[in-house]
Design a protein around this motif. Structure first.
Motif, mmCIF file in Angstrom:
data_model
loop_
_atom_site.group_PDB
_atom_site.id
_atom_site.type_symbol
_atom_site.label_atom_id
_atom_site.label_comp_id
_atom_site.label_asym_id
_atom_site.label_seq_id
_atom_site.Cartn_x
_atom_site.Cartn_y
_atom_site.Cartn_z
ATOM 1 N N UNK A 1 0.833 -1.203 0.000
ATOM 2 C CA UNK A 1 0.000 0.000 0.000
ATOM 3 C C UNK A 1 0.867 1.252 0.000
ATOM 4 N N UNK A 2 1.930 1.208 0.793
ATOM 5 C CA UNK A 2 2.816 2.367 0.897
ATOM 6 C C UNK A 2 3.524 2.609 -0.432
ATOM 7 N N UNK A 3 3.915 1.515 -1.125
ATOM 8 C CA UNK A 3 4.603 1.654 -2.403
ATOM 9 C C UNK A 3 3.749 2.437 -3.390
ATOM 10 N N UNK A 4 2.431 2.186 -3.377
ATOM 11 C CA UNK A 4 1.555 2.856 -4.330
ATOM 12 C C UNK A 4 1.420 4.345 -4.008
ATOM 13 N N UNK A 5 1.217 4.700 -2.751
ATOM 14 C CA UNK A 5 0.956 6.104 -2.421
ATOM 15 C C UNK A 5 2.226 6.941 -2.272
ATOM 16 N N UNK A 6 3.360 6.289 -2.077
ATOM 17 C CA UNK A 6 4.533 7.084 -1.695
ATOM 18 C C UNK A 6 5.170 7.796 -2.881
ATOM 19 N N UNK A 7 5.109 7.199 -4.063
ATOM 20 C CA UNK A 7 5.809 7.803 -5.185
ATOM 21 C C UNK A 7 7.305 7.547 -5.128
ATOM 22 N N UNK A 8 7.788 6.961 -4.058
ATOM 23 C CA UNK A 8 9.195 6.557 -3.878
ATOM 24 C C UNK A 8 10.176 7.689 -4.172
ATOM 25 N N UNK A 9 9.926 8.834 -3.578
ATOM 26 C CA UNK A 9 10.879 9.930 -3.719
ATOM 27 C C UNK A 9 11.985 9.719 -2.690
ATOM 28 N N UNK A 10 13.199 9.526 -3.176
ATOM 29 C CA UNK A 10 14.330 9.255 -2.288
ATOM 30 C C UNK A 10 14.499 10.343 -1.232
#
Lengths: 239, 292
Positions: free
Chosen positions: B226-235
């Motif tokens: 779930x977190x992977x989808x909402x986070x956008x994975x901005x370092x």
């Protein structure tokens, strides 16, 4: 304190637990609500204690309307069917609970609480069990602790739901006398619920026989035995 | 009937009805250990082995990188927000469900399980649809300087959703079993509702609550989908530890990936150790609060 029940009825959803019933309990009597399960006796007791509210009707304590009084305001000493002792507290803390729950103004001091708890432990003839936990007690001891806890708040009346139901026959007989003694020393108006006609007849001053939400007969044990009013009463007390 | 029929022909060793023969016993224990070794111990050892392949210094250096530090901080922050909130929600839900009767209760019990039955990715997408750029609400939120999706609030929301059932699920069966009698007794003794909750309900559920909180915490720190989808994975901004691990791994930074995985595993160890220690320390009370 005398208790006046005026046309009390109680519905749970669409089922009627109590049809309108009326009953007058003189001050200081020991009353048994006797009936089979589903007769509404526990519901009536819980209404007196303020744990349920009636659908219609009034309850009067010493002549003043108590129907709307909250459970805390009723000051009814209530003994539950399986005693409902606080399992994470010692016997001492169980008995002291009601005193400690009082608002600061009327709360007794710590030594005063200790004195009263000790006195109650003596009254129930278990002076040495204050430090124990409920699960370290026998069924009979638990019942007496529950009684002491209910008495600690200096209740206006004593209400007991099947107080002997969870005990074996021998202990039951002993504790019957115990309850009688405590009633006689405190002089409290006492109402207990039972399905055991022998228990009701032996212990109570006044027996109220109930069936499916109705009061069948009210009277002294010997009167009920001698002159049962309905077939139901006759069958129930000879069973 | 003759005596010969009653006396068994051969004397057998007597054992209690619920115990098994020694052979069966060891077979079962062996099987259990074998499964644990393959599924649990071996992977754990592999994680630490891989992390320490180039030595402690190298592993620790990978953790002190700014991106790694940011990921650890974010994960701790998210857990610190979601765990207390879900503990509160869980207690409230369990209290409402077990101590009162109301319409729609069965429906609410089913809904509490929803996060368990919905795939975390779907849950994540749900929040993207609700608060993302294609919804009016999302546009308004971004315009007002409070982006939810691809930002920390979204991660917190997704984690809240995923970890919601843990505390409630632990508490409901226990509170149902305990019933309402003790609370009613406290009320008849003159205690207020709040006092009843603090002095009777809470002490009776504290072990189940602790366990629920630990599980909730473990999942809050470990949640990936779930977190992977909402986070956008901005370092350095919206990357939590599990996401960071995947990124390191995909970049062939296996020491960094496994070191961080080791840290997550250690956090799990700490919570489990803490739980066991508390149980051991309070064994007496634990026994006293269980049904006789």
């Amino acid at each position: 304190m005398n208790i006046e029940i005026e046309e009390i009825s109680k519905d749970f959803g669409t089922t009627a637990a109590l049809l309108p019933v009326s009953l007058s309990i003189p001050s200081g009597t020991l009353v048994a609500l006797l009936g089979p399960s589903g007769s509404g006796k526990t519901t009536l007791l819980r209404i007196l204690g303020g744990l349920e509210f009636p659908t219609a009707g009034r309850v009067l304590f010493d002549g003043s309307d108590a129907t709307g009084l909250s459970v805390q305001e009723r000051r009814a000493g209530f003994v539950f069917q399986s005693y409902a002792l606080f399992r994470h507290m010692t016997v001492f803390d169980n008995i002291a609970y009601g005193l400690r729950a009082r608002p600061r103004k009327s709360r007794p001091t710590t030594p005063e609480i200790a004195r009263r708890v000790t006195k109650l432990l003596e009254l129930i003839k278990l002076p040495d069990i204050g430090a124990r936990y409920p699960n370290q007690l026998s069924g009979g001891q638990r019942q007496r602790v529950a009684l002491a806890r209910a008495l600690a708040i200096q209740p206006r009346m004593l209400l007991l739901d099947e107080p002997f139901g969870a005990l074996d026959a021998k202990v039951r007989k002993e504790l019957r006398h115990g309850l009688r003694d405590i009633h006689d020393t405190t002089g409290l108006t006492t109402v207990f619920v039972t399905h055991d006609q022998e228990e009701a007849m032996e212990l109570a001053d006044l027996v109220v026989v109930m069936s499916i939400g109705r009061i069948e007969q009210v009277g002294k044990p010997e009167d009920i035995r001698a002159r049962p009013k309905t077939d139901f009463v006759r069958e129930f007390i000879t069973a | 009937m003759t005596n010969a029929m009653i006396i068994p022909a051969r004397r057998r060793r007597l054992r209690s009805a619920t115990s098994e023969p020694t052979l069966v016993k060891w077979l079962l224990i062996g099987l259990c250990l074998a499964v644990l070794t393959v599924l649990l111990f071996a992977p754990l050892i592999a994680v630490f082995d891989e992390a320490l392949r180039r030595g402690w210094a190298f592993a620790l250096a990978s953790l002190s990188e700014p991106d790694a530090q940011a990921a650890i901080r974010l994960t701790v922050l998210v857990a610190a927000i979601t765990v207390p909130l879900n503990a509160t929600f869980g207690i409230a839900a369990a209290w409402a469900i077990t101590k009162f009767d109301w319409r729609g209760k069965a429906w609410v019990i089913t809904m509490i399980d929803l996060p368990f039955s919905v795939s975390p990715v779907v849950a994540g997408l749900l929040f993207v649809l609700m608060f993302g750029a294609n919804s009016a609400l999302g546009v308004w939120l971004v315009a007002n300087g409070f982006p939810v999706v691809f930002a920390v609030p979204g991660i917190v929301l997704a984690t809240l959703f995923i970890t919601f059932p843990f505390v409630a699920r632990e508490l409901i069966p226990m509170m149902l079993e305990q019933g309402r009698a003790e609370e009613e007794a406290a009320l008849t003794l003159g205690a207020s509702g709040w006092r009843v909750f603090m002095t009777v309900t809470l002490p009776n559920i504290r072990w189940a609550l602790l366990y629920g909180v630990l599980l909730c915490n473990a999942r809050a720190m470990g949640e990936f989908g779930a977190v992977a989808v909402v986070s956008g994975k901005i370092r350095g901004q919206t990357t939590t530890m599990p996401l960071m691990i995947e990124m390191f791994y995909n970049e062939y930074l296996s020491v960094a990936a496994f070191t961080m995985a080791g840290v997550l595993a250690l956090l799990a160890f700490v919570t489990l150790t803490l739980k066991s220690a508390l149980e051991w320390r309070y064994a007496d009370q634990l026994a006293a609060t269980h049904r006789h």
